[in-house]
Design an enzyme around this catalytic site. Structure first.
Site, PDB file in Angstrom:
ATOM      1  N   TYR A  83     -16.322  53.271  18.937  1.00 28.83           N
ATOM      2  CA  TYR A  83     -17.178  54.386  19.336  1.00 28.83           C
ATOM      3  C   TYR A  83     -16.348  55.551  19.875  1.00 28.83           C
ATOM      4  CZ  TYR A  83     -20.532  57.129  22.014  1.00 28.83           C
ATOM      5  OH  TYR A  83     -21.267  58.170  22.524  1.00 28.83           O
TER       6      TYR A  83
ATOM      7  N   TYR B  81     -25.192  59.874  32.848  1.00 28.53           N
ATOM      8  CA  TYR B  81     -24.605  59.752  34.186  1.00 28.53           C
ATOM      9  C   TYR B  81     -25.221  60.761  35.147  1.00 28.53           C
ATOM     10  CZ  TYR B  81     -21.047  57.117  31.611  1.00 28.53           C
ATOM     11  OH  TYR B  81     -20.388  56.230  30.810  1.00 28.53           O
TER      12      TYR B  81
END
Length: 175
Positions: free
Chosen positions: A33, A139
């Site tokens: 990824y 986040y």
């Protein structure tokens, strides 16, 4: 969350030695990824020694859907000299794409936050690649604040060896 998502049981558990193969698989999937698969040299014995050997240096929490691991968080203790307390440093967090949307990432973070508080830690820190907008958005949704005034440095490979060898060890084992 769709009705299909609510039909599945999401749990978080601490990893056990038998989980080493899945942990290494998650590490490799995360590396793909992040376009860093060429950097993964860890082996199952390496991961086992680091997590479950005589001197464990990291821990892993696994996110499971219907008892099947679908993600992980690898973390270890840090220390803040300014605060005078330990912290937890999250080295890696990854949830398989097909398992996203069930809340596994948020539950892993909640597990880490609870672990930090139970252990008397003052904070939870981690790094994110600057191009990873989906993660940065996630986040921030948790209330995390970027530490953009800090720049991360790394010393590894030949440079690490060269520096270590630049001053021989003194008698008695001190530097």
């Amino acid at each position: 969350m769709s009705a299909a998502h609510t039909d599945r049981a999401l749990t978080i558990r601490r990893a056990e030695a038998a989980d080493v193969p899945i942990i290494l698989a998650f590490i490799r999937e995360l590396a793909v990824y992040e376009h860093l698969e060429h950097e993964v040299v860890a082996t199952e014995p390496d991961v086992h020694a680091a997590l479950f050997g005589p001197r464990p240096c990291a821990e892993v929490a696994l996110a499971c859907l219907d008892a099947e691991p679908v993600g992980f968080a690898l973390y270890f203790h840090s220390f803040s000299t300014f605060v005078g307390k330990p912290g937890i440093y999250l080295e890696d967090l990854f949830v398989r794409p097909e398992a996203r949307g069930y809340g596994a990432g948020k539950r892993l973070f909640a597990f880490l936050a609870r672990t930090a508080l139970e252990r008397g830690c003052a904070r939870l820190d981690w790094a994110v690649l600057d191009w990873n907008a989906p993660s940065i958005g996630f986040y921030r949704s948790l209330g995390a604040v970027d530490q953009s005034e800090w720049t991360t440095y790394r010393l590894d490979g030949p440079a690490l060896v060269r520096l270590a060898e630049s001053y021989p060890r003194q008698p008695g084992g001190s530097a």
